[in-house]
Design an enzyme around this catalytic site. Structure first.
Site, PDB file in Angstrom:
ATOM      1  N   GLU A 223      29.804  30.250  35.782  1.00  0.00           N
ATOM      2  CA  GLU A 223      29.681  30.666  37.217  1.00  0.00           C
ATOM      3  C   GLU A 223      28.284  31.719  37.277  1.00  0.00           C
ATOM      4  O   GLU A 223      28.279  32.631  37.523  1.00  0.00           O
ATOM      5  CB  GLU A 223      30.888  31.574  37.606  1.00  0.00           C
ATOM      6  CG  GLU A 223      31.857  30.818  37.922  1.00  0.00           C
ATOM      7  CD  GLU A 223      33.387  31.907  38.422  1.00  0.00           C
ATOM      8  OE1 GLU A 223      34.028  31.451  39.129  1.00  0.00           O
ATOM      9  OE2 GLU A 223      33.461  32.884  37.662  1.00  0.00           O
TER      10      GLU A 223
HETATM   11  C1  TNX Z   1      37.017  31.865  37.857  1.00  0.00           C
HETATM   12  S1  TNX Z   1      37.321  30.585  35.257  1.00  0.00           S
HETATM   13  C2  TNX Z   1      36.448  32.480  36.616  1.00  0.00           C
HETATM   14  C3  TNX Z   1      36.927  34.104  36.385  1.00  0.00           C
HETATM   15  C4  TNX Z   1      37.783  34.462  37.635  1.00  0.00           C
HETATM   16  C5  TNX Z   1      38.755  33.396  37.682  1.00  0.00           C
HETATM   17  C6  TNX Z   1      40.073  33.926  38.703  1.00  0.00           C
HETATM   18  C7  TNX Z   1      36.097  30.983  34.894  1.00  0.00           C
HETATM   19  C8  TNX Z   1      35.469  30.773  33.676  1.00  0.00           C
HETATM   20  N1  TNX Z   1      35.887  32.096  35.799  1.00  0.00           N
HETATM   21  O1  TNX Z   1      35.795  34.825  36.463  1.00  0.00           O
HETATM   22  O2  TNX Z   1      38.345  35.713  37.090  1.00  0.00           O
HETATM   23  O3  TNX Z   1      38.342  32.164  38.343  1.00  0.00           O
HETATM   24  O4  TNX Z   1      40.965  32.979  38.713  1.00  0.00           O
END
Ligand code: TNX
Length: 524
Positions: free
Chosen positions: A337
């Site tokens: 992300e």
């Molecule tokens: C996505 S999974 C994220 C996390 C969040 C999570 C909450 C991922 C690699 N990144 O930063 O905590 O969703 O479910």
């Protein structure tokens, strides 16, 4: 001449027999079944009798292998609290003569890999054979589950400690079976992490992935960049006081895990998810100004400044210090992300950081997004969201850890009334979390590409050990089985009965589990 007549002789004989009868135990008939076992073993056959563990039982191990001293003592210590037995642990040169537990290293062909074991139980012997101490250790977890549930208690119990006789031949289908704990969104102390590790151990998992840094907090002391923790670790989601692991704390966790054959994989999430670092050091920001600490729950807004050299000095220092604390082969660099990083800069960053990780003698793991970079064959992508990312990683020769959010995210609510957790990937009831397989989940990703499974627990809404337990129990057991047991030996209808049988242990251990209506707890 002969001192007794016939009648006296007969009486004497009866008396002798009575005495020896008292000494010889009449074994209770018992049936060895897989009903109390999670994960389901590869092969099991009962022989209808029982082995009795008493204070006289010795723990013997083959003397040629000093290697087994540690695991033998571990067994004695795990049995001690509830039984009250102070079992003698003793190396021997030949097969044990009396009733004993016998731990034995072999090179037996029927035992597979390092973690495989063979458990062979007769009326007077409980034998665990394996190629490596870790295999014996996994076998001990099976013995624990075969004993009466009260074996988990810390005080001496008035129980007859019998185990059904038979044979179990067992080994894991996948080499990597783990869970992730996010200590960044909410901080958890060393003792909580140890408890988490204990739960992994029981179900034969072997990996603890610690998500150590994120926008809301930096939780691992880096001596060359001290503000990361003193400032960047001071808060958490909701604005409550944060915390961090000193390097000594962290070593304590790694050692505790290693003693239990659990590998710790540390994650430093970058270039996104870095607000805690950006708030601690102005020079890491492109505009040279510190950001404010962040205590909300949004993602995707922060990024290290990928075209400043100081950024790579920073990353090198962090990875160098972390690598020195990490006996295992992997460093996880997050990489998810990074919406605030330009695509080409992201690629450049991942490639450079991969080199830094490799230069410090470690292999890179990143969330599936990192396949945008040029991955080494030794690198691993953790699939969580985008199938095309995972397929791209495979195309580059990297291996995959399976953590599909829709199936394996421990922070997803069970249903609409679950009081904590998130729901962006959907609700995951206990059966949903169990009913899938690693090798069939994504078309194009097959067994040979997959290292194993990991179930992540993100902690935006998780504040206490009770919260942790509520989300991981009972789903964690399902992920343990998905990684250990071949798909052909798994099915929800029999699994749910085995799961129900674990309830007694959850209750004795005071675990705050979710009593899903999908599980026939009353069958317990
Ligand atoms: C996505 S999974 C994220 C996390 C969040 C999570 C909450 C991922 C690699 N990144 O930063 O905590 O969703 O479910």
């Amino acid at each position: 001449m002969f001192p007794f007549n016939k009648r006296q002789l007969l009486l004497l004989l009866i008396a002798f027999q009575l005495i020896s009868c008292q000494q010889k135990r009449v074994a209770t008939p018992m049936t060895l079944t897989n009903e109390t076992l999670i994960p389901n073993p590869q092969f099991l056959k009962g022989t209808g009798s029982s082995f009795l563990l008493s204070e006289k039982t010795q723990i013997n191990y083959n003397a040629t292998s000093d290697d087994l001293t540690t695991v033998s003592n571990y067994l004695a210590e795990t049995l001690r609290p509830a039984t009250g037995f102070d079992l003698l642990v003793k190396p021997i040169n030949k097969e044990p003569q009396t009733s004993a537990i016998y731990l034995k290293l072999t090179t037996n062909d029927s035992i597979k890999g390092d973690e495989g074991y063979k458990l062979y139980i007769t009326e007077d012997r409980l034998q665990i054979e394996a190629n490596k101490p870790v295999g014996i250790f996994r076998g001990i977890q099976t013995v624990q589950q075969l004993l009466p549930a009260s074996i988990v208690l810390k005080k001496k119990q008035d129980t007859i400690w019998e185990i059904p006789t038979g044979t179990i031949i067992d080994y894991p289908e996948y080499e990597h079976r783990g869970a992730m704990l996010d200590v960044a969104r909410h901080f958890f102390e060393v003792d909580d992490v140890k408890k988490f590790i204990d739960h992994l151990v029981t179900y034969k998992m072997n990996v603890l992935h610690l998500h150590l840094t994120d926008d809301q907090g930096w939780r691992i002391e880096i001596k060359s960049w001290p503000n990361l923790t003193t400032h960047g670790g001071s808060t958490e989601v909701g604005g409550t006081e944060g915390g961090f692991f000193t390097q000594e704390d962290y070593k304590e966790i790694v050692t505790y895990a290693a003693e239990r054959h659990i590998l710790v994989i540390p994650e430093i999430d970058m270039p996104g998810h870095t607000n805690a670092a950006l708030a601690s050091y102005a020079e890491l920001n492109c505009d040279g100004k510190v950001t404010d600490l962040y205590t909300g729950m949004k993602v995707g807004f922060s990024s290290l400044c990928t075209d400043k050299e100081i950024t790579y000095q920073f990353v090198d220092d962090v990875i160098r210090e972390l690598a020195a604390l990490t006996p295992g082969p992997y460093i996880h660099i997050g990489g998810d992300e990074s919406h605030a990083t330009k695509k080409d800069e992201y690629r450049y960053f991942i490639n450079r950081v991969q080199k830094i990780v490799n230069d410090h003698g470690k292999q890179l793991i990143g969330w599936d997004d990192v396949s945008a970079g040029t991955l080494e064959k030794s690198s691993v992508a953790q699939f969580w969201a985008r199938e095309h990312n995972a397929l791209e990683a495979i195309a580059q020769g990297a291996k995959i850890i399976m953590s599909p959010a829709k199936k394996a995210y421990l922070d997803m609510k069970y249903d609409s009334i679950t009081p904590i957790g998130l729901k962006w990937a959907g609700f995951i009831e206990v059966d949903d979390g169990y009913n899938w397989s690693l090798e069939a989940y994504v078309k194009g990703i097959s067994k040979e590409h997959i290292l194993g499974v990991e179930a992540p627990l993100w902690t935006e809404t998780v504040k206490t050990m009770q919260d942790i337990e509520y989300l991981i129990f009972p789903r964690l057991l399902g992920y343990a089985e998905i990684g250990w047991t071949p798909t052909k030996l798994r099915n929800w209808d029999t699994y749910k009965v085995r799961l129900a049988k674990q309830q007694k242990r959850f209750e004795l251990l005071n675990i705050n589990y979710y009593a899903s209506t999908k599980v026939p707890w009353s069958a317990n």
